[in-house]
Every structure is written in structure tokens, then in C-alpha cells.
Scaffold this motif. Structure first.
Motif, short mmCIF file in Angstrom:
data_model
loop_
_atom_site.label_atom_id
_atom_site.label_comp_id
_atom_site.label_asym_id
_atom_site.label_seq_id
_atom_site.Cartn_x
_atom_site.Cartn_y
_atom_site.Cartn_z
N THR B 14 -5.08 -9.65 6.76
CA THR B 14 -4.62 -8.35 6.72
C THR B 14 -4.53 -7.43 7.98
OG1 THR B 14 -5.25 -8.17 4.55
CG2 THR B 14 -5.04 -6.03 5.57
N ALA B 63 -5.90 -5.70 -0.12
CA ALA B 63 -5.51 -6.34 0.98
C ALA B 63 -3.90 -6.33 1.13
CB ALA B 63 -5.75 -7.96 0.73
N THR B 67 -1.85 -4.16 4.23
CA THR B 67 -0.66 -5.31 4.96
C THR B 67 0.68 -4.50 4.68
OG1 THR B 67 -2.03 -6.94 4.30
CG2 THR B 67 -0.24 -7.49 5.30
#
Lengths: 82, 82
Positions: B14, B63, B67
Motif C-alpha cells: 500500500t 488497504a 492504494t
């Protein structure tokens, strides 16, 4: 249905690195690619691989092995081309 | 132990996109970044996010949201800077 979503997601995030590899092979240019990104990303993929091995999860092992090969290639080219 | 490995792996894959975002902000150059990679990668992250929502898996949602924000920023900058 949920598993098909997961498989499609895994295929996308894995194969997405193929156009980047082809772009580098074609242009021989990595100037705007961040080395830091690929150092940390490859470390993360190696950890995902270990996680997959410990979990005996074939899909995690497979997806992360392929992505790791592509990401390590990009990192090596970044080291070579700068 | 295995879960710590998974958390560490998730953090690495990430946060790895942060140096790429900073690199673009500093250099205003995205020439060697593949648009195809980020189109497919963002699609994959959006699918991971849907997968996480369906699985009610907070770590997958968290996550992949972070991202996705970083990867969409890189894609938008690629569109703008070429």
C-alpha cells in the motif's frame, strides 16, 4: 460470485504490470518511475508470498509470484537505466 | 505470526505508491509510466474493494481504498502530463 470477483481482481492487479514491462522494453526509459516504490513494493510482494506459503493459499502464491517477477524486472531496469 | 506477515505485506504494497506520487509531484514527469498499467491496476483495486465489501473484510477494504486513491492520482497525473 464473490470468488469470481476476487479472481478477476487478482488477474487485473497481476497482469497490470505487463504493459509497464513492455513500455520499458520499448522506450528504454525509467526516469519517471520511482525506485523507492519498487523497492517497497517488491518487499511487500515477497511478504505476501511468504504469507501465502504459510496459509497454503495457492491463489495468493500464484498471483504474487507472477507480480513479483514483473516488479523485480522493473526494479532491475530502473537500476540499469536510472 | 502469519497475520503479522499479512499486515506487514499489506502495509508495504500500500505505502509503496507514496514514493511514486511524491516523485511525480517533484518532477512533473510521467513519460516512462505506463497508462495501461494504471488503468488495469485501478480496475483491479476497485474489484478488490468490492470483494472486501462483499467479504466484510476491513483490512482488504482499508488497504485497497488507500492504494486506489494513490493509484488514481498517478493515473490522473499521467493523463495530464502524458
Amino acid at each position: 460470485m464473490t470468488e469470481i470477483l476476487g479472481i478477476l481482481a487478482g488477474i487485473c492487479t497481476t497482469v497490470s504490470f505487463i504493459p509497464q514491462v513492455l513500455h520499458i522494453r520499448k522506450t528504454r526509459n525509467t526516469a519517471s518511475i520511482s525506485m523507492g516504490m519498487y523497492v517497497v513494493f517488491c518487499t511487500g510482494l515477497a511478504l505476501w508470498l511468504l504469507y501465502g506459503i504459510q496459509m497454503q493459499a495457492v491463489s495468493i502464491i500464484l498471483a504474487n509470484s507472477v507480480t513479483l517477477v514483473l516488479a523485480v524486472y522493473i526494479l532491475v531496469m530502473k537500476f540499469k537505466l536510472g
